[in-house]
Design a protein around this motif. Structure first.
Motif, short mmCIF file in Angstrom:
data_model
loop_
_atom_site.label_atom_id
_atom_site.label_comp_id
_atom_site.label_asym_id
_atom_site.label_seq_id
_atom_site.Cartn_x
_atom_site.Cartn_y
_atom_site.Cartn_z
N ASP A 193 -6.95 6.18 -2.49
CA ASP A 193 -8.54 6.09 -2.06
C ASP A 193 -9.18 4.63 -1.85
OD1 ASP A 193 -8.23 8.81 -2.21
OD2 ASP A 193 -9.08 8.97 -4.34
N VAL A 194 -8.61 3.79 -2.89
CA VAL A 194 -8.77 2.39 -2.84
C VAL A 194 -8.52 1.78 -1.65
CG1 VAL A 194 -8.73 0.20 -3.99
CG2 VAL A 194 -8.84 2.40 -5.40
N CYS A 195 -7.25 2.01 -1.20
CA CYS A 195 -6.71 1.47 0.31
C CYS A 195 -7.55 1.83 1.38
CB CYS A 195 -5.29 1.74 0.37
SG CYS A 195 -4.14 1.00 -0.80
N PRO A 202 0.87 -1.29 -0.13
CA PRO A 202 -0.08 0.14 0.02
C PRO A 202 0.88 1.40 -0.09
CG PRO A 202 0.10 -1.11 2.22
CD PRO A 202 0.61 -2.21 1.41
N GLU A 203 2.16 1.00 0.46
CA GLU A 203 3.05 2.28 0.68
C GLU A 203 3.16 2.77 -0.96
OE1 GLU A 203 5.50 -1.45 -0.07
OE2 GLU A 203 3.77 -0.84 1.39
N THR A 204 3.00 2.09 -1.95
CA THR A 204 3.13 2.52 -3.37
C THR A 204 2.22 3.43 -3.73
OG1 THR A 204 2.08 0.70 -4.36
CG2 THR A 204 4.53 0.47 -3.71
N THR A 205 1.14 3.42 -3.02
CA THR A 205 -0.15 4.07 -3.58
C THR A 205 -0.11 5.70 -2.99
OG1 THR A 205 -1.52 3.88 -1.72
CG2 THR A 205 -1.57 2.25 -3.42
N TYR A 245 -5.68 0.58 7.15
CA TYR A 245 -4.98 1.31 6.56
C TYR A 245 -5.28 2.84 6.82
CZ TYR A 245 -2.93 3.90 2.71
OH TYR A 245 -2.34 4.74 1.54
N THR A 246 -4.16 3.70 7.11
CA THR A 246 -4.26 5.06 7.38
C THR A 246 -3.51 5.69 6.18
OG1 THR A 246 -4.31 4.53 9.64
CG2 THR A 246 -3.80 6.90 8.99
N ARG A 247 -4.00 6.62 5.52
CA ARG A 247 -3.46 7.36 4.52
C ARG A 247 -2.37 7.88 5.08
NH1 ARG A 247 -5.34 9.62 -0.57
NH2 ARG A 247 -7.68 8.78 -0.06
N PRO A 248 -1.28 8.15 4.49
CA PRO A 248 0.02 9.01 4.92
C PRO A 248 -0.31 10.44 4.55
CG PRO A 248 0.93 7.27 3.64
CD PRO A 248 -0.67 7.09 3.45
N ASN A 249 -0.03 11.42 5.31
CA ASN A 249 -0.13 12.90 5.26
C ASN A 249 1.06 13.59 4.83
OD1 ASN A 249 -0.39 15.64 6.17
ND2 ASN A 249 -2.51 14.99 5.87
N PHE A 250 1.24 14.12 3.60
CA PHE A 250 2.33 14.83 3.35
C PHE A 250 2.88 15.98 4.20
CE2 PHE A 250 3.94 18.52 0.70
CZ PHE A 250 5.42 18.07 0.32
N CYS A 251 1.68 16.67 4.74
CA CYS A 251 1.91 17.81 5.50
C CYS A 251 2.80 17.33 6.86
CB CYS A 251 0.72 18.39 6.01
SG CYS A 251 0.02 19.39 4.47
N ASN A 252 2.33 16.27 7.18
CA ASN A 252 3.07 15.49 8.43
C ASN A 252 4.49 15.03 8.12
OD1 ASN A 252 0.71 15.72 9.98
ND2 ASN A 252 0.07 13.71 9.63
N HIS A 253 4.48 14.58 6.78
CA HIS A 253 6.02 14.23 6.55
C HIS A 253 7.05 15.48 6.59
CE1 HIS A 253 5.09 10.12 5.66
NE2 HIS A 253 4.47 10.39 4.46
N VAL A 254 6.17 16.90 5.98
CA VAL A 254 7.36 17.80 6.03
C VAL A 254 7.60 18.30 7.38
CG1 VAL A 254 7.03 20.33 5.51
CG2 VAL A 254 6.26 18.53 3.92
N LEU A 255 6.29 18.39 8.35
CA LEU A 255 6.44 18.83 9.58
C LEU A 255 7.35 18.09 10.54
CD1 LEU A 255 2.95 20.40 10.19
CD2 LEU A 255 5.13 21.55 9.66
N HIS A 256 7.33 16.81 10.38
CA HIS A 256 7.91 15.90 11.24
C HIS A 256 9.23 15.32 10.61
CE1 HIS A 256 4.84 16.26 14.25
NE2 HIS A 256 4.24 15.93 13.20
N SER A 257 9.98 15.99 9.54
CA SER A 257 11.11 15.54 8.87
C SER A 257 12.21 15.58 10.00
CB SER A 257 11.52 16.57 7.57
OG SER A 257 11.71 17.80 8.07
#
Length: 212
Positions: A187-189, A177-180, A196-208
């Motif tokens: 959305d399908v996952c 699922p990480e490839t989606t 399944y919890t959808r990764p959030n790009f903003c979290n990736h930025v703020l917690h880099s």
């Protein structure tokens, strides 16, 4: 024997027939019908708008576009679109197709879900993306008449496609699922994959790991 549907001729060259046989062997009725409808809707749009395109390459791209969902071609770690594109590349190279044509098909398959980008690629890639969008979500539905839609669906039935295709998608990438991430496939996952919890790009930025 050649076949025409809604005035679109299904390519019947040796290369096209071998590609069709491969999808028949490795896919199922759902993907077979969907892939052929994608080609027909893509070609119909090309003809309607008088776009110059290679019918054989458009057909082969359409046949391979979801092949990365199948057990024989799904990888453990790549987007299913890339798996299908790599399968198409291997198939075409093994038959001595020129690299320029191979690159075109690879792009068409790999980018077919990349709306906002693929529309600006070569005609075959842009048209196939249209065909996918038309068949899957009914995008620009009124572009074709009810009679044209009837002819296409009569030849390649939908058979509860709206319900079944989502599960076919999930089956192709539930193990990765990480490839989606960042794609419509997330959305399908989110809908069908338990836990399944959808990764959030903003979290990736703020917690880099950067300190500031």
């Amino acid at each position: 024997m050649s076949m025409s549907i809604a005035d679109i001729k299904i390519p019947d060259s040796k290369l096209a027939v071998e590609a069709a046989e491969l999808l028949r062997d490795q896919g199922d009725e759902l993907l077979w019908n969907h892939s052929n409808r994608v080609f027909l809707f893509a070609a119909l749009k090309g003809n309607l708008q008088q776009v110059k395109y290679d019918s054989e390459l458009l057909y082969i791209s359409s046949l391979f576009h979801d092949l990365g969902l199948t057990p024989a071609y799904r990888s453990p770690d790549k987007r299913f679109e890339v798996d299908g594109a790599n399968a198409a590349r291997d198939f075409l190279r093994s038959r001595g197709v020129p690299e320029e044509s191979i690159k075109l098909v690879w792009d068409a398959v790999a980018l077919h879900t990349s709306t906002g980008i693929v529309e600006y690629k070569e005609a075959e890639a842009a048209l196939m993306n249209f065909g996918v969008g038309y068949d899957v979500v009914g995008k620009n539905f009124d572009l074709f008449s009810e009679e044209i839609r009837r002819q296409v669906v009569e030849a390649f039935p939908r058979n509860q496609f709206k319900q079944n295709i989502l599960h076919a998608f999930l089956e192709g990438f539930k193990h990765k699922p990480e490839t989606t991430y960042g794609t419509i496939n997330a959305d399908v996952c989110e809908l069908l994959l338990p836990g399944y919890t959808r990764p959030n790009f903003c979290n990736h930025v703020l917690h880099s790991r950067w300190e500031e």
